[in-house]
Design a protein around this motif. Structure first.
Motif, PDB file in Angstrom:
ATOM      1  N   GLU A   1       6.016   6.253  20.411  1.00 26.57           N
ATOM      2  CA  GLU A   1       5.551   6.452  19.036  1.00 26.57           C
ATOM      3  C   GLU A   1       4.082   6.080  18.903  1.00 26.57           C
ATOM      4  O   GLU A   1       3.303   6.779  18.259  1.00 26.57           O
ATOM      5  CB  GLU A   1       6.405   5.616  18.067  1.00 26.57           C
ATOM      6  CG  GLU A   1       6.225   5.987  16.602  1.00 26.57           C
ATOM      7  CD  GLU A   1       4.997   5.420  15.933  1.00 26.57           C
ATOM      8  OE1 GLU A   1       4.548   5.983  14.926  1.00 26.57           O
ATOM      9  OE2 GLU A   1       4.436   4.409  16.413  1.00 26.57           O
TER      10      GLU A   1
ATOM     11  N   SER B   1      -4.355 -10.081  -3.886  1.00 26.73           N
ATOM     12  CA  SER B   1      -4.079  -8.666  -3.597  1.00 26.73           C
ATOM     13  C   SER B   1      -4.236  -7.806  -4.846  1.00 26.73           C
ATOM     14  O   SER B   1      -3.640  -8.093  -5.885  1.00 26.73           O
ATOM     15  CB  SER B   1      -2.646  -8.509  -3.071  1.00 26.73           C
ATOM     16  OG  SER B   1      -2.274  -7.146  -3.139  1.00 26.73           O
TER      17      SER B   1
ATOM     18  N   ALA C   1       1.647  -4.050   6.360  1.00 24.40           N
ATOM     19  CA  ALA C   1       0.222  -4.256   6.113  1.00 24.40           C
ATOM     20  C   ALA C   1      -0.551  -3.420   7.136  1.00 24.40           C
ATOM     21  O   ALA C   1       0.029  -2.854   8.064  1.00 24.40           O
ATOM     22  CB  ALA C   1      -0.116  -5.731   6.269  1.00 24.40           C
TER      23      ALA C   1
ATOM     24  N   GLY D   1       0.857  -1.188   0.000  1.00 31.18           N
ATOM     25  CA  GLY D   1       0.000   0.000   0.000  1.00 31.18           C
ATOM     26  C   GLY D   1       0.885   1.227   0.000  1.00 31.18           C
ATOM     27  O   GLY D   1       1.964   1.249  -0.609  1.00 31.18           O
TER      28      GLY D   1
ATOM     29  N   LYS E   1       7.949   9.363   9.508  1.00 30.41           N
ATOM     30  CA  LYS E   1       6.732   9.999  10.018  1.00 30.41           C
ATOM     31  C   LYS E   1       6.008  10.779   8.939  1.00 30.41           C
ATOM     32  O   LYS E   1       6.419  11.864   8.537  1.00 30.41           O
ATOM     33  CB  LYS E   1       7.063  10.926  11.200  1.00 30.41           C
ATOM     34  CG  LYS E   1       7.544  10.202  12.436  1.00 30.41           C
ATOM     35  CD  LYS E   1       6.532   9.219  13.009  1.00 30.41           C
ATOM     36  CE  LYS E   1       5.449   9.872  13.822  1.00 30.41           C
ATOM     37  NZ  LYS E   1       4.502   8.855  14.344  1.00 30.41           N
TER      38      LYS E   1
ATOM     39  N   ASP F   1       1.319   8.954  18.049  1.00 33.68           N
ATOM     40  CA  ASP F   1       0.677   8.848  16.741  1.00 33.68           C
ATOM     41  C   ASP F   1      -0.844   8.755  16.886  1.00 33.68           C
ATOM     42  O   ASP F   1      -1.601   9.453  16.219  1.00 33.68           O
ATOM     43  CB  ASP F   1       1.226   7.594  16.037  1.00 33.68           C
ATOM     44  CG  ASP F   1       0.773   7.494  14.594  1.00 33.68           C
ATOM     45  OD1 ASP F   1       1.462   8.057  13.739  1.00 33.68           O
ATOM     46  OD2 ASP F   1      -0.264   6.864  14.322  1.00 33.68           O
TER      47      ASP F   1
ATOM     48  N   HIS G   1       5.052   1.406  12.897  1.00 30.62           N
ATOM     49  CA  HIS G   1       4.149   2.029  13.874  1.00 30.62           C
ATOM     50  C   HIS G   1       4.200   1.126  15.107  1.00 30.62           C
ATOM     51  O   HIS G   1       4.277  -0.097  14.977  1.00 30.62           O
ATOM     52  CB  HIS G   1       2.743   2.091  13.273  1.00 30.62           C
ATOM     53  CG  HIS G   1       1.701   2.736  14.130  1.00 30.62           C
ATOM     54  ND1 HIS G   1       1.992   3.566  15.194  1.00 30.62           N
ATOM     55  CD2 HIS G   1       0.344   2.683  14.069  1.00 30.62           C
ATOM     56  CE1 HIS G   1       0.865   3.988  15.733  1.00 30.62           C
ATOM     57  NE2 HIS G   1      -0.144   3.458  15.070  1.00 30.62           N
TER      58      HIS G   1
ATOM     59  N   ILE H   1      -1.825 -11.795  10.520  1.00 26.71           N
ATOM     60  CA  ILE H   1      -0.727 -12.106   9.581  1.00 26.71           C
ATOM     61  C   ILE H   1       0.423 -12.782  10.330  1.00 26.71           C
ATOM     62  O   ILE H   1       1.015 -13.752   9.862  1.00 26.71           O
ATOM     63  CB  ILE H   1      -0.233 -10.818   8.876  1.00 26.71           C
ATOM     64  CG1 ILE H   1      -1.324 -10.258   7.970  1.00 26.71           C
ATOM     65  CG2 ILE H   1       1.036 -11.079   8.069  1.00 26.71           C
ATOM     66  CD1 ILE H   1      -1.019  -8.871   7.399  1.00 26.71           C
TER      67      ILE H   1
ATOM     68  N   LEU I   1       2.582 -10.597  -0.558  1.00 28.02           N
ATOM     69  CA  LEU I   1       1.178 -10.149  -0.546  1.00 28.02           C
ATOM     70  C   LEU I   1       0.239 -11.315  -0.323  1.00 28.02           C
ATOM     71  O   LEU I   1       0.564 -12.461  -0.651  1.00 28.02           O
ATOM     72  CB  LEU I   1       0.841  -9.491  -1.888  1.00 28.02           C
ATOM     73  CG  LEU I   1       1.597  -8.193  -2.213  1.00 28.02           C
ATOM     74  CD1 LEU I   1       1.250  -7.714  -3.618  1.00 28.02           C
ATOM     75  CD2 LEU I   1       1.286  -7.110  -1.178  1.00 28.02           C
TER      76      LEU I   1
HETATM   77  N1  LIG Z   1       5.105   6.116  10.680  1.00 33.58           N
HETATM   78  C1  LIG Z   1       4.069   6.786  10.232  1.00 33.58           C
HETATM   79  O1  LIG Z   1       3.958   8.019  10.354  1.00 33.58           O
HETATM   80  C2  LIG Z   1       2.989   6.024   9.530  1.00 33.58           C
HETATM   81  C3  LIG Z   1       2.024   6.717   8.791  1.00 33.58           C
HETATM   82  C4  LIG Z   1       1.044   5.976   8.133  1.00 33.58           C
HETATM   83  C5  LIG Z   1       1.044   4.586   8.246  1.00 33.58           C
HETATM   84  N2  LIG Z   1       2.000   3.951   8.982  1.00 33.58           N
HETATM   85  C6  LIG Z   1       2.012   2.489   9.138  1.00 33.58           C
HETATM   86  O2  LIG Z   1       2.336   1.863   7.908  1.00 33.58           O
HETATM   87  C7  LIG Z   1       1.729   0.574   7.867  1.00 33.58           C
HETATM   88  C8  LIG Z   1       0.976   0.427   6.556  1.00 33.58           C
HETATM   89  O3  LIG Z   1       0.136   1.526   6.383  1.00 33.58           O
HETATM   90  P1  LIG Z   1      -0.283   2.025   4.919  1.00 33.58           P
HETATM   91  O4  LIG Z   1      -0.765   3.417   5.093  1.00 33.58           O
HETATM   92  O5  LIG Z   1       0.782   1.718   3.942  1.00 33.58           O
HETATM   93  O6  LIG Z   1      -1.531   1.042   4.628  1.00 33.58           O
HETATM   94  P2  LIG Z   1      -2.312   0.794   3.269  1.00 33.58           P
HETATM   95  O7  LIG Z   1      -1.913   1.769   2.219  1.00 33.58           O
HETATM   96  O8  LIG Z   1      -3.741   0.675   3.653  1.00 33.58           O
HETATM   97  O9  LIG Z   1      -1.759  -0.651   2.780  1.00 33.58           O
HETATM   98  C9  LIG Z   1      -2.140  -1.734   3.440  1.00 33.58           C
HETATM   99  C10 LIG Z   1      -1.482  -2.989   2.854  1.00 33.58           C
HETATM  100  O10 LIG Z   1      -1.782  -3.980   3.827  1.00 33.58           O
HETATM  101  C11 LIG Z   1      -2.252  -5.116   3.180  1.00 33.58           C
HETATM  102  N3  LIG Z   1      -3.195  -5.861   4.022  1.00 33.58           N
HETATM  103  C12 LIG Z   1      -4.296  -5.401   4.662  1.00 33.58           C
HETATM  104  N4  LIG Z   1      -4.887  -6.415   5.313  1.00 33.58           N
HETATM  105  C13 LIG Z   1      -4.145  -7.529   5.055  1.00 33.58           C
HETATM  106  C14 LIG Z   1      -4.258  -8.882   5.430  1.00 33.58           C
HETATM  107  N5  LIG Z   1      -5.238  -9.302   6.213  1.00 33.58           N
HETATM  108  N6  LIG Z   1      -3.322  -9.737   4.993  1.00 33.58           N
HETATM  109  C15 LIG Z   1      -2.318  -9.329   4.192  1.00 33.58           C
HETATM  110  N7  LIG Z   1      -2.150  -8.045   3.803  1.00 33.58           N
HETATM  111  C16 LIG Z   1      -3.071  -7.165   4.226  1.00 33.58           C
HETATM  112  C17 LIG Z   1      -2.975  -4.584   1.952  1.00 33.58           C
HETATM  113  O11 LIG Z   1      -3.036  -5.679   1.109  1.00 33.58           O
HETATM  114  P3  LIG Z   1      -3.719  -5.714  -0.335  1.00 33.58           P
HETATM  115  O12 LIG Z   1      -2.610  -5.251  -1.242  1.00 33.58           O
HETATM  116  O13 LIG Z   1      -4.042  -7.148  -0.477  1.00 33.58           O
HETATM  117  O14 LIG Z   1      -4.896  -4.809  -0.286  1.00 33.58           O
HETATM  118  C18 LIG Z   1      -2.054  -3.438   1.515  1.00 33.58           C
HETATM  119  O15 LIG Z   1      -1.054  -3.919   0.666  1.00 33.58           O
HETATM  120  C19 LIG Z   1       0.862   0.487   9.116  1.00 33.58           C
HETATM  121  O16 LIG Z   1       1.603  -0.183  10.118  1.00 33.58           O
HETATM  122  C20 LIG Z   1       0.658   1.950   9.498  1.00 33.58           C
HETATM  123  O17 LIG Z   1       0.420   2.188  10.863  1.00 33.58           O
HETATM  124  C21 LIG Z   1       2.982   4.642   9.625  1.00 33.58           C
END
Ligand SMILES: NC(=O)c1ccc[n+]([C@@H]2O[C@H](COP(=O)([O-])OP(=O)(O)OC[C@H]3O[C@@H](n4cnc5c(N)ncnc54)[C@H](OP(=O)(O)O)[C@@H]3O)[C@@H](O)[C@H]2O)c1
Length: 329
Positions: free
Chosen positions: A188, A52, A82, A26, A132, A192, A109, A90, A48
């Motif tokens: 964190e 997916s 994810a 994602g 971040k 967050d 996170h 997972i 994936l």
């Molecule tokens: N550090 C920061 O400031 C910050 C900011 C935002 C997010 N994050 C973190 O980054 C991580 C990902 O966030 P994102 O924003 O990239 O999310 P996202 O764009 O919604 O992407 C989610 C991904 O997770 C996969 N997924 C969801 N449910 C799943 C399952 N049951 N089994 C396998 N794969 C699954 C999805 O798979 P599909 O491809 O199959 O749909 C997609 O590829 C999270 O831990 C979030 O907290 C951190």
């Protein structure tokens, strides 16, 4: 303030010759995979779930796409990108039963470690490497020659190199161009989630809706109410981003500044108990439990609330304004 590290302070060699599986493609997954490859990581796989919708995109970007189980079997390092609410499932169903011994686990996170969604194996490093900001910005900032602020933490140091790995990973994302700081999973995760619930998302929308409804009750037409309580948030947010809150106050009219100072105190007192309750709800793990339970029940509560939010009268007013702006080109 903790020490801030930049590219030149970081030894990237700890990533060399190691296979890295990025789980999820994602916003963060794609940006991490592309940036790490561009900064020299050799063995990046994308893992994936079956079906997916992101598989074709990862393949078009030139990555080998494998199943979650194969990613766990082959990788020396797993970066779990994810959705947080799926981390427990997972981990239990795909990573834990298949993982290569000694494999390191990277999270961006603190949620799933601090709120007990994952019970990591004792033989692997468990680290936080958080760039971040939204995932897309990890890539766009990198492409412009910059990077997002990076935060690292160690939950478990099995190799004796966990901290070095976290810093090298963040440098690979481009965070060494902006600054890399140490944190903890607990800090964190709370910062967050409190930030998004109390201020950035829940707080802003609550104030905007309340302001909109108050103006409607006072006889103001919906489009005018929308402009003054929702539409103009962007201009103020941009000023805060560029100049800080005090700088924003200096940049707006004196009438707005004088009046805002008068009411800020009362608003803060009104919301303080709500914010304190959020801290308790989050740090106790209760919020994480409710959210994961809703995810496991098909996200019924989330989807119902999303649908209700879409029916708020401010949305129709906003749509009319955006359509008018689009017509004017
Ligand atoms: N550090 C920061 O400031 C910050 C900011 C935002 C997010 N994050 C973190 O980054 C991580 C990902 O966030 P994102 O924003 O990239 O999310 P996202 O764009 O919604 O992407 C989610 C991904 O997770 C996969 N997924 C969801 N449910 C799943 C399952 N049951 N089994 C396998 N794969 C699954 C999805 O798979 P599909 O491809 O199959 O749909 C997609 O590829 C999270 O831990 C979030 O907290 C951190």
């Amino acid at each position: 303030m903790t020490d801030v590290l930049y590219e030149a302070d970081i030894d990237a060699s700890v990533l060399r010759g190691r296979t890295l599986a990025i789980i999820g493609y994602g916003n963060h997954g794609r940006s991490h995979a592309l940036n790490l490859r561009d900064t020299g990581a050799e063995g990046v796989l994308v893992a994936l779930r079956e079906g997916s919708p992101n598989r074709a995109r990862a393949e078009a970007d030139g990555f080998e796409v494998v199943s979650l189980a194969d990613g766990a079997r082959r990788a020396d390092i797993v970066s779990l990108l994810a959705a947080d609410e799926a981390h427990g499932e997972i981990w239990r169903e795909h990573i834990a039963p298949n993982r290569k011994p000694g494999q390191a686990l990277i999270l961006c996170h603190g949620f799933s470690i601090d709120y007990g969604q994952i019970d990591p194996a004792p033989d692997g490093d468990v680290i936080l490497a958080a760039a971040k900001g939204p995932g897309g910005a990890v890539r766009t900032a990198f492409e412009r020659g910059g990077g997002l602020l990076g935060f690292w933490a160690v939950h478990q140091d099995a190799s004796g190199q966990a901290g070095a790995l976290a810093k090298a990973y963040l440098a690979g994302l481009g965070c060494g161009r902006a600054g890399i700081r140490e944190t903890s999973f607990r800090e964190e995760a709370l910062a967050d989630i409190l930030g998004e619930q109390a201020v950035l998302v829940g707080g802003v929308c609550a104030l905007a809706r309340e302001g909109f409804e108050t103006l409607i009750r006072a006889g103001i037409r919906p489009e005018m109410a929308y402009i003054d309580t929702v539409h103009e948030i962007k201009y103020i947010a941009d000023l805060i981003h560029e100049r800080g809150m005090a700088g924003m106050y200096e940049a707006i009219s004196d009438t707005a500044e004088f009046g805002a100072h008068e009411v800020e105190g009362a608003i803060r007192e009104a919301v303080r108990p709500v914010f304190e309750a959020i801290v308790k709800d989050v740090t106790s793990g209760a919020f994480a439990q409710r959210w994961v339970a809703d995810y496991e029940a098909g996200r019924k509560t989330l989807l119902a609330r999303r649908e209700a939010a879409g029916r708020h009268p401010a949305e129709a007013a906003g749509a009319a304004i955006r359509a008018g702006a689009a017509r004017r080109g």
